[in-house]
Design an enzyme around this catalytic site. Structure first.
Site: not given
Ligand code: ADP
Length: 189
Positions: A13, A89, A128, A134, A145
């Site tokens: 996104k 969300r 990632r 992160r 998540r």
């Protein structure tokens, strides 16, 4: 044009949002980026949100709604169109968004879903993690998540389908090809 870009964590996104916002001159509103920025400033909001984000759950609607209200009112004042990335969300957030937008008398033109299947998402996020670092990209947090996405966010697909606003994009492939799919949707709105 005012649009929502949504999809599971790791769908791309953020990457696609930047490209679309540049091309169509939209204000890129990423609730994830806004929250991470607050955390890096150690603001009151950031401190309240950090633990929740690091464990992969959603921060409270109250916090998010305040952020969105302020930003959409500014856009209305400046006559700027926007792209929402990471919000709404949940169905509750989607209903709150409809309310804010009708109060401000602005329209939503599309909700674009970037669709990617689970095994691909898991690979992408674990990769990632090595580059972006992160905390919420760790394997344990990722499971939460994904669960939050399928339980709370995925019902938005039907919600926006019912409103005739849903547009579907295949999120597996080259960044450029995915961008082309989104551009052609935008051009038809
Ligand atoms: P992702 O890469 O999973 O799409 P984001 O960068 O959009 O993640 O968001 C990271 C985290 O910030 C989320 O897991 C959540 O804790 C918090 N967050 C972002 N947007 C929202 C929202 N609309 N409502 C509640 N929490 C949010």
């Amino acid at each position: 044009m005012n649009i929502i870009l949504f999809g599971p964590p790791g769908a791309g996104k953020g990457t696609q949002a930047k490209l679309v916002c540049n091309k169509f001159e939209l204000d890129h509103i990423s609730t994830g980026d806004i929250l991470r920025n607050e955390i890096s400033k150690s603001s009151k909001l950031g401190l309240a949100a950090k633990e929740i984000i690091d464990s992969g759950y959603l921060v409270s609607d109250e916090i998010i709604i305040d952020i969105i209200k302020i930003r959409l009112s500014e856009n209305k004042k400046n006559n700027t169109n926007f792209l929402l990335d990471g919000f709404p969300r949940s169905i509750n957030q989607a209903n709150l968004l409809s309310k804010i937008m009708s109060e401000l008398e602005i329209d939503l033109n599309a909700a674009i879903l970037i669709d990617v299947e689970q095994p691909v998402l898991i690979n992408r996020i674990l990769n990632r993690k090595n580059t972006e670092g992160r905390i919420d990209d760790s394997e344990e947090v990722l499971a939460s998540r994904l669960k939050v996405y399928y339980d709370q966010t995925a019902p938005l697909i039907q919600f926006y389908k019912d409103l005739n606003l849903l547009k579907w994009v295949n999120g597996v492939g080259e960044i450029n090809d995915i961008n082309q799919q989104i551009n052609s949707i935008m051009e038809q709105l």
